[in-house]
Motif scaffolding. Structure first.
Motif, PDB file in Angstrom:
ATOM      1  N   ILE A 120       0.845  -1.212   0.000  1.00 38.18           N
ATOM      2  CA  ILE A 120       0.000   0.000   0.000  1.00 38.18           C
ATOM      3  C   ILE A 120       0.873   1.252   0.000  1.00 38.18           C
ATOM      4  N   TYR A 121       1.908   1.239   0.846  1.00 41.24           N
ATOM      5  CA  TYR A 121       2.815   2.390   0.912  1.00 41.24           C
ATOM      6  C   TYR A 121       3.530   2.592  -0.427  1.00 41.24           C
ATOM      7  N   GLY A 122       4.018   1.512  -1.020  1.00 41.17           N
ATOM      8  CA  GLY A 122       4.770   1.611  -2.274  1.00 41.17           C
ATOM      9  C   GLY A 122       3.921   2.095  -3.433  1.00 41.17           C
ATOM     10  N   TRP A 123       2.715   1.516  -3.567  1.00 41.65           N
ATOM     11  CA  TRP A 123       1.874   1.887  -4.715  1.00 41.65           C
ATOM     12  C   TRP A 123       1.281   3.290  -4.579  1.00 41.65           C
ATOM     13  N   ILE A 124       1.115   3.777  -3.347  1.00 44.46           N
ATOM     14  CA  ILE A 124       0.578   5.137  -3.162  1.00 44.46           C
ATOM     15  C   ILE A 124       1.668   6.188  -3.346  1.00 44.46           C
ATOM     16  N   ASN A 125       2.845   5.949  -2.766  1.00 43.38           N
ATOM     17  CA  ASN A 125       3.896   6.968  -2.746  1.00 43.38           C
ATOM     18  C   ASN A 125       4.936   6.823  -3.858  1.00 43.38           C
ATOM     19  N   HIS A 126       5.164   5.616  -4.345  1.00 38.56           N
ATOM     20  CA  HIS A 126       6.199   5.384  -5.358  1.00 38.56           C
ATOM     21  C   HIS A 126       5.616   4.513  -6.483  1.00 38.56           C
ATOM     22  N   THR A 127       4.587   5.028  -7.139  1.00 40.30           N
ATOM     23  CA  THR A 127       3.865   4.237  -8.139  1.00 40.30           C
ATOM     24  C   THR A 127       4.757   3.871  -9.321  1.00 40.30           C
ATOM     25  N   GLN A 128       5.494   4.846  -9.862  1.00 41.09           N
ATOM     26  CA  GLN A 128       6.365   4.573 -11.011  1.00 41.09           C
ATOM     27  C   GLN A 128       7.461   3.575 -10.651  1.00 41.09           C
ATOM     28  N   HIS A 129       7.991   3.704  -9.451  1.00 39.63           N
ATOM     29  CA  HIS A 129       9.036   2.787  -8.986  1.00 39.63           C
ATOM     30  C   HIS A 129       8.495   1.354  -8.890  1.00 39.63           C
ATOM     31  N   MET A 130       7.253   1.193  -8.414  1.00 33.54           N
ATOM     32  CA  MET A 130       6.643  -0.135  -8.290  1.00 33.54           C
ATOM     33  C   MET A 130       6.356  -0.736  -9.664  1.00 33.54           C
TER      34      MET A 130
ATOM     35  N   SER B 171      14.177 -17.595  12.081  1.00 36.06           N
ATOM     36  CA  SER B 171      13.787 -16.257  12.552  1.00 36.06           C
ATOM     37  C   SER B 171      14.603 -15.187  11.839  1.00 36.06           C
ATOM     38  N   TYR B 172      15.879 -15.480  11.587  1.00 41.65           N
ATOM     39  CA  TYR B 172      16.739 -14.533  10.875  1.00 41.65           C
ATOM     40  C   TYR B 172      16.284 -14.382   9.419  1.00 41.65           C
ATOM     41  N   VAL B 173      15.953 -15.508   8.767  1.00 45.46           N
ATOM     42  CA  VAL B 173      15.492 -15.476   7.367  1.00 45.46           C
ATOM     43  C   VAL B 173      14.197 -14.682   7.246  1.00 45.46           C
ATOM     44  N   PHE B 174      13.265 -14.898   8.166  1.00 38.31           N
ATOM     45  CA  PHE B 174      11.982 -14.180   8.140  1.00 38.31           C
ATOM     46  C   PHE B 174      12.215 -12.675   8.257  1.00 38.31           C
ATOM     47  N   ALA B 175      13.070 -12.278   9.208  1.00 37.55           N
ATOM     48  CA  ALA B 175      13.329 -10.848   9.421  1.00 37.55           C
ATOM     49  C   ALA B 175      14.072 -10.222   8.242  1.00 37.55           C
ATOM     50  N   VAL B 176      15.054 -10.938   7.692  1.00 36.61           N
ATOM     51  CA  VAL B 176      15.838 -10.394   6.571  1.00 36.61           C
ATOM     52  C   VAL B 176      14.980 -10.257   5.317  1.00 36.61           C
ATOM     53  N   LEU B 177      14.161 -11.268   5.019  1.00 32.52           N
ATOM     54  CA  LEU B 177      13.293 -11.185   3.833  1.00 32.52           C
ATOM     55  C   LEU B 177      12.269 -10.062   3.983  1.00 32.52           C
ATOM     56  N   SER B 178      11.735  -9.879   5.184  1.00 34.50           N
ATOM     57  CA  SER B 178      10.812  -8.757   5.415  1.00 34.50           C
ATOM     58  C   SER B 178      11.520  -7.419   5.197  1.00 34.50           C
ATOM     59  N   THR B 179      12.779  -7.333   5.632  1.00 35.70           N
ATOM     60  CA  THR B 179      13.565  -6.115   5.420  1.00 35.70           C
ATOM     61  C   THR B 179      13.803  -5.868   3.938  1.00 35.70           C
ATOM     62  N   LEU B 180      14.123  -6.922   3.193  1.00 36.24           N
ATOM     63  CA  LEU B 180      14.359  -6.785   1.748  1.00 36.24           C
ATOM     64  C   LEU B 180      13.087  -6.367   1.019  1.00 36.24           C
ATOM     65  N   TYR B 181      11.962  -6.919   1.428  1.00 38.89           N
ATOM     66  CA  TYR B 181      10.688  -6.542   0.791  1.00 38.89           C
ATOM     67  C   TYR B 181      10.364  -5.079   1.042  1.00 38.89           C
ATOM     68  N   SER B 182      10.683  -4.601   2.245  1.00 36.34           N
ATOM     69  CA  SER B 182      10.405  -3.190   2.550  1.00 36.34           C
ATOM     70  C   SER B 182      11.362  -2.264   1.825  1.00 36.34           C
ATOM     71  N   SER B 183      12.608  -2.720   1.602  1.00 36.98           N
ATOM     72  CA  SER B 183      13.585  -1.862   0.912  1.00 36.98           C
ATOM     73  C   SER B 183      13.238  -1.698  -0.572  1.00 36.98           C
ATOM     74  N   GLU B 184      12.435  -2.621  -1.122  1.00 40.77           N
ATOM     75  CA  GLU B 184      12.061  -2.524  -2.531  1.00 40.77           C
ATOM     76  C   GLU B 184      11.048  -1.424  -2.807  1.00 40.77           C
ATOM     77  N   VAL B 185      10.295  -1.034  -1.806  1.00 36.79           N
ATOM     78  CA  VAL B 185       9.227  -0.045  -2.041  1.00 36.79           C
ATOM     79  C   VAL B 185       9.724   1.380  -1.839  1.00 36.79           C
ATOM     80  N   ASN B 186      10.978   1.567  -1.425  1.00 34.43           N
ATOM     81  CA  ASN B 186      11.514   2.929  -1.215  1.00 34.43           C
ATOM     82  C   ASN B 186      12.083   3.473  -2.516  1.00 34.43           C
TER      83      ASN B 186
END
Length: 225
Positions: A116-126, A210-225
């Motif tokens: 939601i954050y990515g498509w609203i604020n960074h539509t062209q990037h998404m 637990s490390y894989v879950f946290a790292v993948l969540s971090t990577l997914y969030s870094s893609e929307v910036n």
């Protein structure tokens, strides 16, 4: 008597018909070192070093454009999953991370908020993410479909990966443990050694997942910036 192999993961403990199983998720709060001591213990120093290391790594993954304090969310996520994975290795403690109810409750809101954050604020990037750089014009429609599907199944893969890894080790230990009464003394000693080795392996899996879950969540969030 066990009617189903997966019944070892079923909720069973209750007081006055109140299910107490999911309260084991909160027991991890007792394991977090307290801050009211003048001299920190070794456990406190080790935990602080882990948090600092994770903060630096997540900060690198998120990039310079990330908001301050974002790493705290992923460190908290790592801590929650780690404590629950470890507590599940103790007898008679409900393994909450072996249920999709918990893992999907963690993965789905995270993924939805990122989208939601990515498509609203960074539509062209998404939109640009849907077509990898250097893709031939003929393959662009197919790549958009593939990237969209891979994006849609992300919360499912996050949740199922954690659940499946927790269930697999517990089931293997349960199967081996149930064969104990019918074995001779020589094989029982081998069984105990194999169970200890599996317990060590499961402890490593608890940390890794637990490390894989946290790292993948971090990577997914870094893609929307």
């Amino acid at each position: 008597m066990m009617t189903n192999l997966f019944s070892v993961f079923d909720p069973s403990s209750s007081i006055f018909n109140w299910s107490l199983n999911w309260l084991s998720t909160l027991i991890g709060l007792l394991l977090i070192p307290s801050l009211y001591w003048f001299m920190p213990s070794r456990y406190h120093i080790i935990w602080n070093n882990i948090m600092i290391t994770l903060h630096k790594e997540f900060k690198t993954l998120l990039g310079p454009s990330s908001h301050s304090g974002t790493t705290l969310m992923f460190i908290s996520l790592f801590s929650l999953i780690l404590f629950n994975n470890f507590l599940g290795l103790f007898p008679y403690i409900f393994t909450s991370t072996s249920h999709l109810t918990l893992t999907l409750s963690l993965a789905l809101p995270l993924w939805l908020s990122f989208m939601i954050y990515g498509w609203i604020n960074h539509t062209q990037h998404m939109f640009a993410h849907l077509v990898p750089q250097g893709t031939p014009s003929v393959l662009m429609p197919f790549m958009v479909c593939i990237e969209t599907i891979s994006n849609m199944i992300r919360p499912g893969t996050l949740a199922v990966r954690l659940t499946a890894n927790m269930i697999a080790g517990h089931l293997l230990m349960t199967l081996l443990g149930n064969t104990g009464p019918s074995l001779s003394s020589i094989f029982i000693s081998l069984l105990i050694i194999s169970q200890i080795a599996l317990l060590v392996l499961e402890s490593a899996v608890a940390i890794i997942q637990s490390y894989v879950f946290a790292v993948l969540s971090t990577l997914y969030s870094s893609e929307v910036n």
